[in-house]
Design an enzyme around this catalytic site. Structure first.
Site, PDB file in Angstrom:
ATOM      1  N   LYS A   1       0.760  -1.241   0.069  1.00 38.30           N
ATOM      2  CA  LYS A   1       0.197   0.056   0.083  1.00 38.30           C
ATOM      3  C   LYS A   1       0.985   1.307  -0.106  1.00 38.30           C
ATOM      4  O   LYS A   1       0.435   2.474   0.004  1.00 38.30           O
ATOM      5  CB  LYS A   1      -1.052   0.043   1.238  1.00 38.30           C
ATOM      6  CG  LYS A   1      -1.864  -1.163   1.284  1.00 38.30           C
ATOM      7  CD  LYS A   1      -2.699  -1.287   2.396  1.00 38.30           C
ATOM      8  CE  LYS A   1      -3.725  -2.455   2.286  1.00 38.30           C
ATOM      9  NZ  LYS A   1      -3.145  -3.886   1.876  1.00 38.30           N
TER      10      LYS A   1
ATOM     11  N   VAL B   1      -9.412 -10.622   5.960  1.00 39.37           N
ATOM     12  CA  VAL B   1     -10.740 -11.158   5.158  1.00 39.37           C
ATOM     13  C   VAL B   1     -11.023 -12.360   5.424  1.00 39.37           C
ATOM     14  O   VAL B   1     -12.208 -12.437   5.513  1.00 39.37           O
ATOM     15  CB  VAL B   1     -10.301 -10.722   3.605  1.00 39.37           C
ATOM     16  CG1 VAL B   1      -9.189 -11.774   2.946  1.00 39.37           C
ATOM     17  CG2 VAL B   1     -11.824 -10.710   3.134  1.00 39.37           C
TER      18      VAL B   1
ATOM     19  N   GLU C   1      -9.011   2.564   0.066  1.00 34.04           N
ATOM     20  CA  GLU C   1      -8.661   1.219  -0.563  1.00 34.04           C
ATOM     21  C   GLU C   1      -8.727   1.262  -1.965  1.00 34.04           C
ATOM     22  O   GLU C   1      -9.272   2.178  -2.668  1.00 34.04           O
ATOM     23  CB  GLU C   1      -9.890   0.229  -0.048  1.00 34.04           C
ATOM     24  CG  GLU C   1      -9.536  -0.330   1.368  1.00 34.04           C
ATOM     25  CD  GLU C   1     -10.575  -1.373   1.777  1.00 34.04           C
ATOM     26  OE1 GLU C   1     -10.211  -2.106   2.569  1.00 34.04           O
ATOM     27  OE2 GLU C   1     -11.755  -1.106   1.177  1.00 34.04           O
TER      28      GLU C   1
END
Length: 660
Positions: free
Chosen positions: A421, A466, A554
């Protein structure tokens, strides 16, 4: 029966077996009709031969072997022992044979060669036989004890006839309590087809699973292949679904210790199995040289990545391992685990916040770490969008505190855990990690400390990731919430990521940003469908999949390196070097000071403005709720495309890298 009495009885049995073997050797050699002279020789040499053979058993430690668990290794030792005693008897016989004409009484010590050969065979069979008999009786007794009355064994097809499969087949024979009846093997190695392993035939290839199950009445398949790729497990699971049978799996070979497998750990196929990649090959000698005998500090030691780093570091025998963690409960758990796993290692739990300069300085002065692995960070993307000042404090200034202390106190190496990221960041979390990368790179030119950064993507099973969230949603009956059919993420298991972090630490010369090979990105919708199927349910029919939308910060697609970086290969096939923009020391210092003043003033907008100035590639956008939200070019393009089809983008369950 007491232990001493058992030992005495075993000694008596061994002496009896050796005595009978020697006597029967004479009888067999002379067809049961001993001449008077041979009877005399038998009686005279009997005690000496038996005494010598038993002395050899004691010398070779055979008397200490457990009869209940006799195995191939012990059998080889018994063979060597009997062979040595027979050679000594043979040498004695040859020597006595040469001297008997000068000393007639020595003829009584001449044992016929045929007797020695027969005695060798009988003694070996006898000593090994009584032990094997004890093992067989013990296993049958254990089977009777474990047998579950009334339980009907499940007919099970074993998939994989390799080392792990052999161990499973052997253990199943002694574990009736598992209520599993193996009906045979399947294996894609055609050379094995038709062979018999522990009484089970290799019936065919894996593609024949449906027809074999129908013919044999198998209700279950057990994958007994260790460390196979996830694509293979996915294919086998599909074949089992076609056959209408359940599928289970054994632990990987790295969990198999001492040639045995714990069958009580047989479990259903998990998402980690179907996403499994090829095993990582490490330069273990280089990693051991990097860690052995050194004092190592790990920040964020209670988190997903930090705790696994500590587990793996402990296996390379550091002199001392410092666990720096601000969560007391997380620190307690990992400290207790490491103390139990590595009883000889000095493990020091340190409750500390990396932004607390006096505390961190005290730890480094007191313990003098030579290596620092910096895994502490705020890592949840949406949370940092709502709390950007805290993200800057922890991820930038916390890293600066530890890195500055490393330089000041001559720490040999500093390895920082970063994230995908940080590449063209669209989130506060990604931008703060990129800023930390820039600061660490700037320090690599100022002192003896080697600063290395390692980037990777999402890890399976990390806190707040997740997979556990999807599992919770499935347990609640759905729906599973996803952002968009094209949402993709890179995935790696926590152990694999940490192994490559240690490997990269051995390779860095200072200032590099290493990028880990994350393999191919996985569609999140495919991940969700696999999890639903693995839960015994049907996607869309039993569990609904809803598309919600992009959370603040995101992307639809994560990147591990930019085109400008031109990542190059290293000597390790899964580690690359990204040639990133390296800011000059003066601009880094100015950017850090501007951020510090903005944080001190507490103005959110000012902090974000200073962060954008420090990290020019940071491209946030404001959401309707007032929090910054990410949108890179690929997201905008897909939004336009999706909206033209009349579909709405909404929230995505967080997909984060490992916790600090």
């Amino acid at each position: 029966m007491s232990k001493q009495l058992i030992k005495l009885s075993q000694t008596g049995i061994d002496l009896l077996v050796l005595a009978l073997a020697f006597a029967f050797a004479f009888l067999i050699r002379f067809d049961g009709a001993l001449p008077p002279m041979m009877t005399e020789r038998l009686l005279l040499t009997w005690p000496y031969a038996v005494g010598l053979e038993y002395a050899c058993l004691v010398t070779f430690g055979v008397h200490r072997f457990s009869w209940r668990y006799i195995g191939v290794r012990e059998m080889i030792r018994i063979l060597a022992t009997i062979a040595v005693s027979s050679v000594v008897l043979l040498a004695t016989r040859l020597g006595a044979g040469r001297l008997q004409y000068d000393f007639l009484y020595l003829r009584h010590g001449v044992i016929p060669l045929g007797v020695l050969i027969i005695n060798f065979a009988l003694a070996l069979l006898g000593i090994a036989g009584v032990r094997i008999s004890r093992r067989i009786l013990g296993e049958r007794s254990e089977q009777r004890r474990r047998r579950v009355s009334g339980a009907r064994p499940v007919r099970t097809l074993l998939v994989g006839a390799g080392q792990a499969g052999v161990m499973v087949a052997r253990e199943l024979l002694s574990r009736p309590d598992l209520a599993l009846k193996a009906v045979g093997f399947v294996d894609d190695d055609q050379r094995k087809v038709g062979t018999v392993i522990h009484g089970l035939t290799v019936l065919g290839a894996t593609e024949q699973i449906p027809e074999l199950c129908a013919r044999l009445g198998a209700k279950q398949a057990l994958i007994t292949m260790a460390n196979v790729p996830g694509s293979t497990i996915r294919r086998i699971r599909r074949l089992c679904e076609e056959a209408g049978i359940t599928v289970k799996i054994i632990p990987g070979v790295y969990e198999i210790v001492g040639g045995t497998v714990n069958l009580s750990r047989i479990r259903d196929v998990a998402i980690e199995d179907v996403l499994r990649r090829e095993p990582v090959e490490l330069e273990l000698d280089a990693i051991e040289t990097f860690i052995r005998g050194r004092t190592v500090m790990t920040t964020g030691a209670g988190g997903s990545i930090g705790s696994e780093l500590c587990r793996q570091i402990g296996g390379f025998t550091p002199a001392k391992l410092l666990l720096v963690e601000r969560s007391e409960n997380a620190l307690f758990q990992i400290h207790r685990e490491l103390v139990a796993r590595y009883p000889g290692l000095e493990v020091v739990p340190c409750v500390a916040d990396i932004t607390d300069l006096p505390r961190m300085q005290q730890l480094i002065v007191d313990h003098e770490p030579e290596l620092i692995l910096h895994a502490a960070a705020h890592k949840h993307v949406p949370i940092m969008e709502w709390n950007p000042i805290e993200g800057v404090k922890n991820n930038i200034f916390g890293t600066k505190t530890v890195a500055d202390l490393a330089v000041a106190h001559g720490v040999e190496a500093f390895v920082m855990i970063s994230t995908d990221k940080a590449v063209n960041p669209t989130s506060v979390m990604g931008a703060t990690k990129r800023a930390a990368e820039l600061y660490v790179q700037s320090l690599s030119r100022t002192g003896p400390t080697r600063f290395v950064t390692v980037r990777f993507g999402n890890v399976l099973g990390s806190a707040g990731s997740v997979v556990p969230i999807f599992k919770e949603q499935i347990a609640q009956g759905g729906p599973i919430t996803i952002t968009h059919p094209e949402m993709r993420r890179y995935f790696m298991t926590i152990p694999e990521a940490c192994q490559l972090v240690l490997q990269a630490g051995t390779m860095g010369k200072g200032g590099e940003i290493f990028v880990l090979d994350m393999g191919q990105p996985v569609k999140i919708v495919d991940l969700a469908r696999d999890l639903i199927a693995l839960s015994g349910l049907r996607p869309d029919d039993d569990i609904e999949i809803k598309y919600s939308g992009v959370r603040p910060g995101e992307k639809l697609f994560e990147e591990l390196s930019t085109d400008a970086e031109h990542a190059e290969k290293t000597r390790h096939p899964k580690i690359f070097i990204g040639h990133t923009r390296v800011a000059d020391a003066a601009s880094v210092t100015t950017g850090i000071e501007d951020l510090r003043r903005a944080v001190h003033n507490g103005a959110r907008a000012d902090v974000l403005a200073r962060l954008r100035a420090f990290v020019p590639e940071f491209k946030p956008e404001a959401s309707a709720e007032g929090a910054p939200v990410a949108a890179d070019q690929s997201t905008v393009h897909l939004e336009d495309k999706v909206e033209s089809n009349g579909t709405l983008l909404v929230d995505l369950v967080p997909l984060e890298q490992g916790r600090s």
